[in-house]
Design a protein around this motif. Structure first.
Motif, mmCIF file in Angstrom:
data_model
loop_
_atom_site.group_PDB
_atom_site.id
_atom_site.type_symbol
_atom_site.label_atom_id
_atom_site.label_comp_id
_atom_site.label_asym_id
_atom_site.label_seq_id
_atom_site.Cartn_x
_atom_site.Cartn_y
_atom_site.Cartn_z
ATOM 1 N N PRO A 5 0.841 -1.200 0.000
ATOM 2 C CA PRO A 5 0.000 0.000 0.000
ATOM 3 C C PRO A 5 0.875 1.248 0.000
ATOM 4 O O PRO A 5 2.034 1.204 0.426
ATOM 5 N N VAL A 6 0.348 2.344 -0.482
ATOM 6 C CA VAL A 6 1.056 3.621 -0.458
ATOM 7 C C VAL A 6 0.660 4.316 0.839
ATOM 8 O O VAL A 6 -0.507 4.628 1.055
ATOM 9 N N LEU A 7 1.643 4.537 1.717
ATOM 10 C CA LEU A 7 1.383 5.115 3.032
ATOM 11 C C LEU A 7 2.308 6.285 3.304
ATOM 12 O O LEU A 7 3.434 6.321 2.812
ATOM 13 N N SER A 8 1.823 7.195 4.126
ATOM 14 C CA SER A 8 2.708 8.245 4.646
ATOM 15 C C SER A 8 3.346 7.714 5.924
ATOM 16 O O SER A 8 2.918 6.683 6.466
ATOM 17 N N GLY A 9 4.318 8.414 6.418
ATOM 18 C CA GLY A 9 4.962 8.010 7.659
ATOM 19 C C GLY A 9 3.996 8.011 8.825
ATOM 20 O O GLY A 9 3.996 7.102 9.658
ATOM 21 N N ARG A 10 3.142 9.017 8.885
ATOM 22 C CA ARG A 10 2.155 9.123 9.978
ATOM 23 C C ARG A 10 1.142 7.985 9.925
ATOM 24 O O ARG A 10 0.734 7.458 10.956
ATOM 25 N N GLN A 11 0.726 7.591 8.723
ATOM 26 C CA GLN A 11 -0.220 6.482 8.585
ATOM 27 C C GLN A 11 0.416 5.175 9.059
ATOM 28 O O GLN A 11 -0.239 4.360 9.706
ATOM 29 N N LEU A 12 1.690 4.979 8.731
ATOM 30 C CA LEU A 12 2.393 3.773 9.156
ATOM 31 C C LEU A 12 2.564 3.747 10.671
ATOM 32 O O LEU A 12 2.382 2.713 11.303
ATOM 33 N N VAL A 13 2.871 4.885 11.272
ATOM 34 C CA VAL A 13 3.007 4.968 12.730
ATOM 35 C C VAL A 13 1.681 4.612 13.398
ATOM 36 O O VAL A 13 1.648 3.867 14.384
ATOM 37 N N LYS A 14 0.584 5.106 12.847
ATOM 38 C CA LYS A 14 -0.740 4.819 13.408
ATOM 39 C C LYS A 14 -1.051 3.323 13.301
ATOM 40 O O LYS A 14 -1.568 2.720 14.238
ATOM 41 N N ALA A 15 -0.732 2.718 12.166
ATOM 42 C CA ALA A 15 -0.980 1.287 11.975
ATOM 43 C C ALA A 15 -0.123 0.449 12.920
ATOM 44 O O ALA A 15 -0.606 -0.508 13.527
ATOM 45 N N VAL A 44 12.440 2.613 13.147
ATOM 46 C CA VAL A 44 12.610 3.987 12.692
ATOM 47 C C VAL A 44 11.748 4.162 11.447
ATOM 48 O O VAL A 44 11.901 3.436 10.464
ATOM 49 N N VAL A 45 10.820 5.112 11.522
ATOM 50 C CA VAL A 45 9.904 5.380 10.411
ATOM 51 C C VAL A 45 10.140 6.810 9.938
ATOM 52 O O VAL A 45 10.073 7.745 10.734
ATOM 53 N N PRO A 46 10.434 6.987 8.641
ATOM 54 C CA PRO A 46 10.606 8.350 8.139
ATOM 55 C C PRO A 46 9.268 9.079 8.090
ATOM 56 O O PRO A 46 8.253 8.494 7.706
ATOM 57 N N ASP A 47 9.266 10.322 8.498
ATOM 58 C CA ASP A 47 8.048 11.132 8.505
ATOM 59 C C ASP A 47 7.913 11.831 7.154
ATOM 60 O O ASP A 47 8.024 13.044 7.047
ATOM 61 N N HIS A 48 7.666 11.033 6.120
ATOM 62 C CA HIS A 48 7.552 11.550 4.762
ATOM 63 C C HIS A 48 6.109 11.457 4.296
ATOM 64 O O HIS A 48 5.324 10.676 4.834
ATOM 65 N N ALA A 49 5.770 12.212 3.272
ATOM 66 C CA ALA A 49 4.418 12.177 2.709
ATOM 67 C C ALA A 49 4.118 10.833 2.076
ATOM 68 O O ALA A 49 2.977 10.362 2.091
ATOM 69 N N GLU A 50 5.137 10.186 1.525
ATOM 70 C CA GLU A 50 4.989 8.854 0.944
ATOM 71 C C GLU A 50 6.269 8.066 1.215
ATOM 72 O O GLU A 50 7.354 8.514 0.841
ATOM 73 N N ILE A 51 6.132 6.928 1.852
ATOM 74 C CA ILE A 51 7.300 6.100 2.176
ATOM 75 C C ILE A 51 7.658 5.276 0.949
ATOM 76 O O ILE A 51 6.775 4.669 0.314
ATOM 77 N N ALA A 52 8.945 5.223 0.622
ATOM 78 C CA ALA A 52 9.419 4.442 -0.514
ATOM 79 C C ALA A 52 9.142 2.957 -0.276
ATOM 80 O O ALA A 52 9.107 2.488 0.864
ATOM 81 N N LYS A 53 8.927 2.206 -1.347
ATOM 82 C CA LYS A 53 8.583 0.791 -1.244
ATOM 83 C C LYS A 53 9.645 -0.013 -0.509
ATOM 84 O O LYS A 53 9.323 -0.844 0.342
ATOM 85 N N GLY A 54 10.898 0.221 -0.825
ATOM 86 C CA GLY A 54 11.980 -0.514 -0.169
ATOM 87 C C GLY A 54 12.059 -0.203 1.319
ATOM 88 O O GLY A 54 12.294 -1.094 2.144
ATOM 89 N N THR A 55 11.837 1.049 1.665
ATOM 90 C CA THR A 55 11.842 1.459 3.070
ATOM 91 C C THR A 55 10.682 0.815 3.816
ATOM 92 O O THR A 55 10.848 0.320 4.934
ATOM 93 N N LEU A 56 9.503 0.794 3.196
ATOM 94 C CA LEU A 56 8.336 0.186 3.820
ATOM 95 C C LEU A 56 8.576 -1.309 4.050
ATOM 96 O O LEU A 56 8.284 -1.835 5.118
ATOM 97 N N ARG A 57 9.123 -1.985 3.052
ATOM 98 C CA ARG A 57 9.425 -3.415 3.210
ATOM 99 C C ARG A 57 10.425 -3.644 4.342
ATOM 100 O O ARG A 57 10.285 -4.589 5.114
ATOM 101 N N ALA A 58 11.429 -2.782 4.455
ATOM 102 C CA ALA A 58 12.427 -2.923 5.515
ATOM 103 C C ALA A 58 11.799 -2.736 6.896
ATOM 104 O O ALA A 58 12.097 -3.485 7.830
ATOM 105 N N VAL A 59 10.914 -1.751 7.036
ATOM 106 C CA VAL A 59 10.243 -1.514 8.320
ATOM 107 C C VAL A 59 9.366 -2.704 8.680
ATOM 108 O O VAL A 59 9.355 -3.162 9.830
#
Length: 74
Positions: A5-15, A44-59
């Motif tokens: 999914p395409v998520l922002s950093g804040r959305q990922l933190v909430k999830a 560590v979650v970057p507070d970006h408008a859209e998290i890159a796919k590779g970064t999201l997979r790593a998290v």
């Protein structure tokens, strides 16, 4: 394998908060989360408008969850 999914950093933190992670601190554009129960992981979650796919997979890998599990908690 499910599409990411395409998520922002804040959305990922909430999830991740629904899985027991809480914001420990923030330094610049990086939000550090800490798991409330053992094994007390730190993420560590970057507070970006859209998290890159590779970064999201790593998290997700560090959190020990799959893409399908992430979709369920969204």
């Amino acid at each position: 394998m499910s599409a990411l999914p395409v998520l922002s950093g804040r959305q990922l933190v909430k999830a991740l908060g629904r899985l027991g992670y809480a914001v420990d601190r923030q330094r610049g554009s990086h939000i550090i989360l800490r798991q409330g129960r053992a094994p007390f992981r730190r993420l560590v979650v970057p507070d970006h408008a859209e998290i890159a796919k590779g970064t999201l997979r790593a998290v997700l890998r560090e959190a020990g969850i799959t893409v399908d599990e992430l979709r369920r908690i969204l």
